[in-house]
Design a protein around this motif. Structure first.
Motif, PDB file in Angstrom:
ATOM      1  N   ARG A   1       0.839  -1.198   0.000  1.00  0.00           N
ATOM      2  CA  ARG A   1       0.000   0.000   0.000  1.00  0.00           C
ATOM      3  C   ARG A   1       0.872   1.246   0.000  1.00  0.00           C
TER       4      ARG A   1
ATOM      5  N   GLU B   1     -14.523   9.374   5.627  1.00  0.00           N
ATOM      6  CA  GLU B   1     -14.358   9.037   4.222  1.00  0.00           C
ATOM      7  C   GLU B   1     -14.491  10.279   3.346  1.00  0.00           C
TER       8      GLU B   1
ATOM      9  N   THR C   1     -11.827   4.503  -4.918  1.00  0.00           N
ATOM     10  CA  THR C   1     -12.038   3.920  -3.599  1.00  0.00           C
ATOM     11  C   THR C   1     -11.367   2.558  -3.501  1.00  0.00           C
ATOM     12  N   GLY C   2     -11.163   2.120  -2.281  1.00  0.00           N
ATOM     13  CA  GLY C   2     -10.536   0.823  -2.050  1.00  0.00           C
ATOM     14  C   GLY C   2      -9.441   0.928  -1.014  1.00  0.00           C
ATOM     15  N   ALA C   3      -8.907  -0.220  -0.621  1.00  0.00           N
ATOM     16  CA  ALA C   3      -7.918  -0.280   0.448  1.00  0.00           C
ATOM     17  C   ALA C   3      -6.594   0.378   0.085  1.00  0.00           C
ATOM     18  N   PHE C   4      -6.326   0.591  -1.195  1.00  0.00           N
ATOM     19  CA  PHE C   4      -5.049   1.154  -1.619  1.00  0.00           C
ATOM     20  C   PHE C   4      -5.098   2.675  -1.772  1.00  0.00           C
ATOM     21  N   TYR C   5      -6.235   3.302  -1.433  1.00  0.00           N
ATOM     22  CA  TYR C   5      -6.377   4.734  -1.685  1.00  0.00           C
ATOM     23  C   TYR C   5      -6.883   5.461  -0.449  1.00  0.00           C
ATOM     24  N   ASP C   6      -6.447   6.709  -0.297  1.00  0.00           N
ATOM     25  CA  ASP C   6      -6.914   7.559   0.792  1.00  0.00           C
ATOM     26  C   ASP C   6      -7.834   8.624   0.204  1.00  0.00           C
TER      27      ASP C   6
END
Length: 286
Positions: free
Chosen positions: A84, A94, A127-132
């Motif tokens: 990541r 969010e 969106t997703g676990a790899f993005y802020d």
């Protein structure tokens, strides 16, 4: 007797000298067949030992898929293998993007304050676990994202060298470091626009086959009062897209970037909790 699969794979991976190797090995055990396939990528990238990151060539990561036992490269085409990216962002909530293209989010500062950020973006949020906080056009890769880094010492935003920002953005752990530290970094301009530092530079990101991919970046940097961090909106596009409209879109996004701080409201502590009240009532009844 058929040799175990893992030791044989280790032996094959240790060879490393073959270029574009493609091996098919069929093994039988108890009537069950397995096919192990190893394919070289690029100039033998699969079997070649990874070079040190400071040479600009990344350490490739691979995994064996459980169903076909096929060695596959992990990276842009396979998110499971990418570590990541470290953007320094600590989200309090969010991010959201309104119908007018306005992106808003709240970040946590090390001081305990909240950093409220906003900017205009013509691209949807990713969106997703790899993005802020990131918005991007998936069809061509242009877009922008937020990055936070500690502001060390007492230097002003204007007094910091440009390399301070480019080293953070182009770190091997950053958004463009999946296959090694980007190369060919060239500063185009650096200026102050009010309280915002604006940088423009070019660089080449490395692809899974170690090819250099030229990109153009424009960055808006601010040091919000009440925080010990600088907050950056990093906008990038391929060199080809830069001169075909991307420069205008990215400049509009970064020029709209704002970041302010506020103290979060603290919830009032209850004088007595429900469990303590129930215990007192039981004691009175007894």
């Amino acid at each position: 007797m058929t040799p175990p699969v893992r030791p044989l794979l280790a032996l094959l991976l240790g060879l490393g000298a073959a270029e574009g190797l493609s091996l098919g090995l069929r093994m039988s055990s108890g009537g069950t067949s397995r096919r192990v396939v190893l394919r070289g990528f690029g100039a033998g990238a699969l079997l070649r030992p990874a070079l040190a990151a400071d040479t600009g060539v990344p350490e490739a990561k691979y995994q064996l898929s459980s169903d076909s036992m096929t060695a596959m490269p992990l990276g842009l085409g396979s998110m499971a293998g990418k570590s990541r990216p470290e953007t320094g962002v600590q989200l309090r909530n969010e991010p959201s993007r309104g119908s007018d293209g306005q992106v808003t989010a709240e970040l946590e500062a090390s001081t305990g304050n909240v950093i409220a950020i906003s900017f205009y973006s013509p691209w949807p949020l990713v969106t997703g676990a790899f993005y802020d906080v990131e918005s991007r056009d998936r069809s061509n890769g242009e877009g922008c994202y937020v990055q936070v880094t500690p502001l060390e010492g007492s230097k002003s935003l204007e007094g910091l060298p440009s390399s301070f920002f480019t080293e953070q953005i182009l770190s091997s752990k950053g958004r463009f470091g999946a296959y090694g530290v980007p190369v060919n970094v060239k500063m185009v301009s650096s200026r102050m626009e009010g309280a915002i530092r604006v940088l423009e530079f070019t660089f080449s990101a490395l692809s899974p086959t170690y090819a250099e991919v030229p990109r153009h970046a424009v960055v808006a940097v601010t040091a919000p009062e009440g925080a010990k961090e600088v907050v950056m909106l990093v906008g990038t596009a391929s060199a080809a897209r830069w001169n075909k409209g991307a420069s205008k879109l990215l400049s509009e996004a970064t020029s709209s970037f704002r970041a302010t701080t506020f103290k979060p409201a603290r919830a009032k502590k209850a004088k007595r909790n429900i469990f303590a009240v129930e215990e007192e009532e039981e004691e009175e009844q007894a």
